[in-house]
Design a protein around this motif. Structure first.
Motif, short mmCIF file in Angstrom:
data_model
loop_
_atom_site.label_atom_id
_atom_site.label_comp_id
_atom_site.label_asym_id
_atom_site.label_seq_id
_atom_site.Cartn_x
_atom_site.Cartn_y
_atom_site.Cartn_z
N LEU A 96 -2.05 4.36 8.89
CA LEU A 96 -3.04 3.13 8.91
C LEU A 96 -3.84 3.08 7.69
N ALA A 97 -4.46 4.49 7.42
CA ALA A 97 -5.09 4.57 6.48
C ALA A 97 -4.65 4.23 4.78
N ALA A 102 -4.34 0.28 0.76
CA ALA A 102 -3.42 -0.14 -0.34
C ALA A 102 -3.51 -1.85 -0.43
N LEU A 103 -3.99 -2.47 0.78
CA LEU A 103 -4.13 -4.08 0.96
C LEU A 103 -5.67 -4.23 0.54
N THR A 104 -6.59 -3.57 0.60
CA THR A 104 -7.94 -3.92 -0.05
C THR A 104 -7.90 -4.33 -1.49
N PRO A 105 -8.85 -5.20 -1.88
CA PRO A 105 -9.00 -5.55 -3.29
C PRO A 105 -9.53 -4.48 -4.21
N ALA A 120 0.86 8.69 -1.68
CA ALA A 120 0.69 9.07 -0.36
C ALA A 120 1.71 8.72 0.85
N ARG A 121 2.47 7.61 0.39
CA ARG A 121 3.35 7.03 1.42
C ARG A 121 4.61 8.12 1.24
N VAL A 122 4.72 8.78 0.00
CA VAL A 122 5.93 9.80 0.18
C VAL A 122 5.60 11.09 1.11
N LEU A 123 4.38 11.21 1.45
CA LEU A 123 4.07 12.29 2.41
C LEU A 123 4.28 11.94 3.79
N ARG A 124 4.63 10.40 3.91
CA ARG A 124 4.78 10.19 5.33
C ARG A 124 6.37 10.40 5.80
#
Length: 309
Positions: A96-97, A102-105, A120-124
């Motif tokens: 979620l973080a 990633a969606l914040t301006p 960091a998505r790769v760590l998922r």
């Protein structure tokens, strides 16, 4: 009369979402998205590819972000009947973080931060690889023991670096001319790299140098490293036990068939109990008048009359 529709709606939503999220096809699809995102990050390191396919790469990034957002929404929907449980899973909080930031301006405007979040998505991927997840948990649990190991190692390096400076600073100032140089030299000796040259240089100064290097190698390369291995192995066992307990708790909390089937079974039992009560009332009404002993309240302590067996 209580209407259970409002309660059944989140239960049904959670059951449908959970079936989708826990399916093998969904896990495989998300894992492929993570691998694709990693490949996209690799392609963007080549300036020629970025210059030639800038629009296509930007579109692919938006598609990946939309897919990951849909995934985290589906995971949140699978906890619709118990929202607090969603935040008790560290992997859910991490996902979620990563997606929310990633969606914040602010993140969209900061190129470096955005790249770190995409990395960091790769760590998922660890979420879908149980063995890798156990290793990551073990690394986290080994940090306290590793901190103690670092303190002991730093003390050992300090003592031997000071001794090295005292004995070899004049003959070998390049390696032992200061405390920092001596500590760096000894740190490399822990890996046994260049040990032969260091021993020969020390023996040129004094034959007692063999005691210095032998004791350091014994304490640093063998004792400390084996202690670190023991800490990591112990943490791996703890992480494996936690993973097994988590799986058992998940299976207990979500029985086979999901909450929707459990709810249906409970409603069926309630309906059966109501039919049984209706049959008893009908039998009592057919059996006699209102002054029948079966219909009169029993005094305290009195036994309930039974029919013939």
């Amino acid at each position: 009369m209580y209407d259970g529709t409002s309660r059944l709606e989140p239960v049904a939503l959670a059951a449908r979402s959970r079936r989708l999220v826990e399916s093998t096809a969904f896990s495989s699809a998300v894992f492929c998205l993570i691998v694709g995102n990693a490949c996209l990050l690799g392609i963007e390191t080549y300036s020629g590819a970025v210059h030639q396919w800038r629009a296509e790469l930007k579109l692919a990034e938006h598609l990946f972000l939309a897919a990951f957002t849909a995934e985290i929404l589906l995971r949140a929907a699978s906890y619709a009947d118990r929202p607090k449980e969603f935040f008790r899973d560290p992997w859910n909080v991490f996902d979620l973080a990563v997606v929310s930031l990633a969606l914040t301006p602010f993140a969209r405007e900061n190129t470096t931060l955005l790249r770190l979040l995409r990395l960091a998505r790769v760590l998922r991927a660890a979420r879908f690889l149980p063995q890798l997840r156990i290793v990551i948990v073990a690394v986290g649990k080994s940090l306290p023991g590793t901190a103690s190991f670092v303190l002991v190692g730093a003390l050992l390096l300090y003592v031997y670096a000071m001794l090295g400076w005292v004995f070899f600073a004049r003959s070998d100032p390049e390696h032992y001319g200061s405390l920092g140089r001596a500590a760096l030299t000894l740190f490399l000796l822990i890996t046994l790299d260049g040990l032969g040259d260091a021993v020969r240089g020390g023996l040129a100064v004094s034959r007692w140098a063999i005691v210095y290097f032998a004791s350091f190698v014994l304490l640093g390369s063998f004792l400390l490293v084996n202690l670190l291995i023991g800490v990591v192995i112990n943490s791996l066992e703890e992480a494996r036990e936690l993973e097994e307990e988590h799986e058992q708790a998940h299976e207990t909390a979500v029985p086979a068939g999901g909450p929707e089937q459990a709810q249906a079974v409970l409603l069926a039992r309630i309906a059966a109990a109501r039919r049984a009560l209706d049959e008893v009332e009908a039998q009592l009404a057919t059996a006699g008048a209102p002054d029948s002993p079966l219909l009169r309240p029993s005094p305290p302590g009195a036994s309930v009359p039974r029919g013939p067996s």
